[in-house]
Design a protein around this motif. Structure first.
Motif, PDB file in Angstrom:
ATOM      1  N   TYR A  71      31.970  40.308 -36.133  1.00 50.59           N
ATOM      2  CA  TYR A  71      32.203  41.728 -35.215  1.00 50.59           C
ATOM      3  C   TYR A  71      33.370  41.876 -35.393  1.00 50.59           C
ATOM      4  O   TYR A  71      35.037  40.346 -35.595  1.00 50.59           O
ATOM      5  CB  TYR A  71      32.111  40.810 -33.831  1.00 50.59           C
ATOM      6  N   PRO A  72      33.864  43.277 -34.728  1.00 50.45           N
ATOM      7  CA  PRO A  72      35.079  44.153 -34.607  1.00 50.45           C
ATOM      8  C   PRO A  72      36.079  42.506 -33.374  1.00 50.45           C
ATOM      9  O   PRO A  72      35.039  42.145 -32.106  1.00 50.45           O
ATOM     10  CB  PRO A  72      35.001  45.175 -34.419  1.00 50.45           C
ATOM     11  N   PRO A  73      37.276  43.152 -33.014  1.00 52.38           N
ATOM     12  CA  PRO A  73      38.017  42.619 -31.632  1.00 52.38           C
ATOM     13  C   PRO A  73      37.771  43.112 -30.593  1.00 52.38           C
ATOM     14  O   PRO A  73      37.094  44.132 -30.881  1.00 52.38           O
ATOM     15  CB  PRO A  73      39.065  42.299 -31.986  1.00 52.38           C
ATOM     16  N   VAL A  74      38.114  42.971 -29.702  1.00 52.62           N
ATOM     17  CA  VAL A  74      37.342  42.875 -28.423  1.00 52.62           C
ATOM     18  C   VAL A  74      38.823  43.366 -27.454  1.00 52.62           C
ATOM     19  O   VAL A  74      39.364  43.404 -27.662  1.00 52.62           O
ATOM     20  CB  VAL A  74      36.568  41.805 -27.804  1.00 52.62           C
ATOM     21  N   THR A  75      38.972  44.372 -26.456  1.00 49.87           N
ATOM     22  CA  THR A  75      39.660  44.515 -25.354  1.00 49.87           C
ATOM     23  C   THR A  75      38.712  43.912 -23.922  1.00 49.87           C
ATOM     24  O   THR A  75      37.958  44.200 -23.761  1.00 49.87           O
ATOM     25  CB  THR A  75      39.599  46.056 -25.179  1.00 49.87           C
ATOM     26  N   LEU A  76      39.682  43.121 -23.513  1.00 47.64           N
ATOM     27  CA  LEU A  76      39.508  42.635 -22.654  1.00 47.64           C
ATOM     28  C   LEU A  76      38.758  43.940 -21.393  1.00 47.64           C
ATOM     29  O   LEU A  76      39.969  44.642 -21.258  1.00 47.64           O
ATOM     30  CB  LEU A  76      40.581  41.621 -21.719  1.00 47.64           C
ATOM     31  N   GLN A  77      37.708  43.454 -20.472  1.00 48.53           N
ATOM     32  CA  GLN A  77      37.627  44.013 -19.376  1.00 48.53           C
ATOM     33  C   GLN A  77      38.043  43.188 -17.793  1.00 48.53           C
ATOM     34  O   GLN A  77      37.554  42.483 -18.296  1.00 48.53           O
ATOM     35  CB  GLN A  77      35.982  44.710 -19.285  1.00 48.53           C
ATOM     36  N   ALA A  78      38.414  43.637 -17.215  1.00 46.42           N
ATOM     37  CA  ALA A  78      38.882  43.209 -15.228  1.00 46.42           C
ATOM     38  C   ALA A  78      37.897  44.154 -14.667  1.00 46.42           C
ATOM     39  O   ALA A  78      37.783  45.334 -14.292  1.00 46.42           O
ATOM     40  CB  ALA A  78      40.435  43.260 -15.441  1.00 46.42           C
ATOM     41  N   ARG A  79      37.681  43.103 -13.201  1.00 42.99           N
ATOM     42  CA  ARG A  79      37.062  43.930 -12.232  1.00 42.99           C
ATOM     43  C   ARG A  79      37.921  45.187 -11.905  1.00 42.99           C
ATOM     44  O   ARG A  79      38.696  44.895 -11.657  1.00 42.99           O
ATOM     45  CB  ARG A  79      36.366  42.996 -11.656  1.00 42.99           C
ATOM     46  N   ASN A  80      37.344  46.166 -11.815  1.00 44.35           N
ATOM     47  CA  ASN A  80      38.388  47.219 -10.905  1.00 44.35           C
ATOM     48  C   ASN A  80      37.736  47.423  -9.621  1.00 44.35           C
ATOM     49  O   ASN A  80      36.407  48.731  -8.953  1.00 44.35           O
ATOM     50  CB  ASN A  80      38.129  48.790 -11.986  1.00 44.35           C
ATOM     51  N   ALA A  81      38.216  47.136  -8.635  1.00 45.74           N
ATOM     52  CA  ALA A  81      37.499  47.070  -6.914  1.00 45.74           C
ATOM     53  C   ALA A  81      37.936  48.136  -6.038  1.00 45.74           C
ATOM     54  O   ALA A  81      37.677  47.936  -5.179  1.00 45.74           O
ATOM     55  CB  ALA A  81      37.452  45.868  -5.920  1.00 45.74           C
ATOM     56  N   SER A  82      38.939  48.768  -6.618  1.00 40.52           N
ATOM     57  CA  SER A  82      39.879  49.698  -5.994  1.00 40.52           C
ATOM     58  C   SER A  82      39.129  50.750  -5.703  1.00 40.52           C
ATOM     59  O   SER A  82      38.017  51.148  -6.667  1.00 40.52           O
ATOM     60  CB  SER A  82      41.333  50.298  -6.581  1.00 40.52           C
ATOM     61  N   ARG A  83      39.243  51.610  -4.078  1.00 36.46           N
ATOM     62  CA  ARG A  83      38.096  52.001  -3.388  1.00 36.46           C
ATOM     63  C   ARG A  83      36.936  52.364  -4.063  1.00 36.46           C
ATOM     64  O   ARG A  83      36.307  53.502  -4.433  1.00 36.46           O
ATOM     65  CB  ARG A  83      38.812  53.661  -4.647  1.00 36.46           C
ATOM     66  N   GLY A  84      36.108  51.509  -4.005  1.00 41.75           N
ATOM     67  CA  GLY A  84      34.836  50.702  -4.198  1.00 41.75           C
ATOM     68  C   GLY A  84      34.340  51.137  -5.326  1.00 41.75           C
ATOM     69  O   GLY A  84      33.287  50.637  -5.418  1.00 41.75           O
TER      70      GLY A  84
END
Length: 489
Positions: free
Chosen positions: A297-310
């Protein structure tokens, strides 16, 4: 004589074919009795324990409880507990009988737990319940807690479900769990579920989504430089875990999930993602990264919760970094777990296919096992040395990253304090990169349970004091709360 031998063989067969822990234990106890091992558990005279001193401490604690002297009991308990910790943690104590260790050790742990409960439940002169709560919390921090670590292993990692189910059924599943690669998927499935959801997960495994692997067409493999469809893996993760952040999972389940990921840049160090270090990181992206085996599998960019502005969808987390399989540089993040979570005992479930041949003898004792250990060491040492010399020589070029990864995999630790390992069965290796059917799922789960049952006595004993601390602290929280209310009224 013939009947005795036949009975022994029947009991061994019952042990191997047991489908519940109760069946396994009944056969194990009968075998221990037939082989004289229950007498060994009862007898005195072992060099593994300071028997006379343990007996004195048991008597001293009992006498303090009889007098109702909580202050004196606290002093005796502290002295005796820390005096014998090293002895009681010796795995050789559990390498003789199948059903447990010396009864003296169990008697000591019984007295320790009763003494802890006595101090918790009885007044201590001059000490309020809130102060006692602080004392127990401080003592718990000093003592530490157990952690469960689930290795990688591709399809073999499904067996972690059986390991964790066996622990859960005996109320021995730690609250701190770490996973790499397939172990991260199982750990994520456990740590994103509350108690009711976890019960269904373990008792109704037919609901588990099984299709994690999809091979790419040969032309696309050459074009993409990886062999499997990452979108299929992500679908598998979403079906079994969803898309919570580490913080959301902890708040929902009360369990601490840790996922190990390795950087693609060789100068960066591996990271341990969890609700304390990376609370807003999305678990699905962390697991995807932890499964990103180079070439698969290819490497991954991590994702984070974006709770700003709903907005609740993910946003890139550390966008300049890409991450891959945590087992490349640290299948078992032992030191990082110990520092971050104050871990005193590591329970390792090991299913990595490339490791199993070298550790299949680890739990064995005797001359044959010693020869296997020597042979494995002789084979492992030159491989590690060669990779060390080669990676230092190839300072530049395309091969250096691969040599760095190979060296990391050859030299990292793969075992913990208590080890539960997938049985080395060469015929199963054809299944390691294929999706299991329902029959395979049941088989892997059964293998996990059967591998765990022989370790339950040691796990129960060596995590018992940590569990007693947790129970006392919960009761003291209630008492301290009532104390505050009474003070206000």
């Amino acid at each position: 004589m013939g009947n005795s031998k036949q009975q022994h063989q029947q009991l061994k067969k019952q042990l191997a074919e047991a489908v519940t822990y109760e069946q396994w234990f009944a056969a194990a106890e009968a075998l221990d009795e037939m082989e004289g091992l229950l007498e060994w558990r009862e007898s005195r005279g072992t060099e593994l324990l300071h028997e006379s001193l343990i007996g004195e401490h048991i008597q001293a604690m009992h006498q303090c409880r009889e007098r109702g002297d909580t202050r004196a009991l606290t002093r005796v308990l502290q002295e005796s507990l820390y005096r014998h910790l090293g002895e009681l943690a010796n795995p050789d104590l559990y390498a003789v009988a199948r059903t447990g260790t010396k009864y003296l050790a169990t008697e000591f742990l019984d007295e320790v737990e009763q003494s802890m409960n006595f101090i918790c439940d009885h007044p201590m002169p001059g000490v309020a319940e809130a102060q006692k709560l602080d004392l127990f919390r401080d003592a718990e921090r000093v003592y530490g807690q157990p952690a469960l670590m689930l290795s990688g292993g591709a399809a073999f990692g499904i067996y972690h479900i059986g390991v964790t189910r066996a622990l859960w059924q005996q109320d021995l599943l730690p609250e701190v769990i770490a996973g790499s690669s397939m172990g991260a998927i199982v750990a994520g499935a456990i740590c994103t579920r509350n108690d009711a959801e976890l019960e269904r997960f373990f008792l109704e495994p037919g609901h588990i989504h099984l299709d994690a692997f999809r091979w790419l067409e040969p032309g696309r493999i050459w074009q993409k430089r990886h062999a499997m469809d990452q979108r299929q893996l992500l679908e598998h993760i979403h079906a079994n875990i969803g898309q919570p952040s580490f913080r959301e999972a902890f708040e929902h389940s009360g369990r601490t999930l840790n996922i190990s990921v390795s950087p693609t840049r060789t100068r960066q160090k591996p990271r341990l993602l969890n609700n304390m270090a990376s609370p807003e990181v999305l678990i699905d992206s962390a697991i995807l990264a932890s499964c990103a085996v180079p070439g698969i599998y290819p490497p991954v960019t991590l994702q984070a919760r974006n709770a700003s502005r709903g907005i609740t969808e993910g946003k890139p987390y550390m966008p300049t970094e890409r991450w891959m399989d945590g087992s490349v540089h640290g299948d078992l993040p032992l030191m990082r777990m110990a520092r971050l979570h104050n871990v005193n005992r590591t329970i390792v479930s090991q299913a990595n296919p490339h490791i199993l041949p070298f550790i299949s003898h680890h739990h064995e004792r005797g001359a044959k096992a010693s020869l296997k250990q020597a042979a494995a060491s002789l084979l492992h040492a030159p491989v590690a040395t060669t990779l060390e010399l080669t990676r230092n020589s190839w300072s530049l070029g395309m091969l250096r990253p691969f040599l760095q990864q190979a060296h990391a995999m050859a030299t990292q630790p793969y075992l913990g304090d208590i080890n539960i390992q997938f049985p080395f069965r060469p015929m199963l290796y054809r299944k390691v990169l294929s999706n299991p059917n329902q029959e395979d799922l049941n088989m892997f789960i059964k293998l996990g349970e059967q591998a765990t049952w022989p370790q339950l006595a040691m796990i129960r004993d060596q995590t018992r004091i940590s569990r007693a601390f947790a129970e006392c602290i919960e009761r003291l929280k209630v008492k301290a709360g009532k104390e505050r209310l009474n003070a206000v009224s």
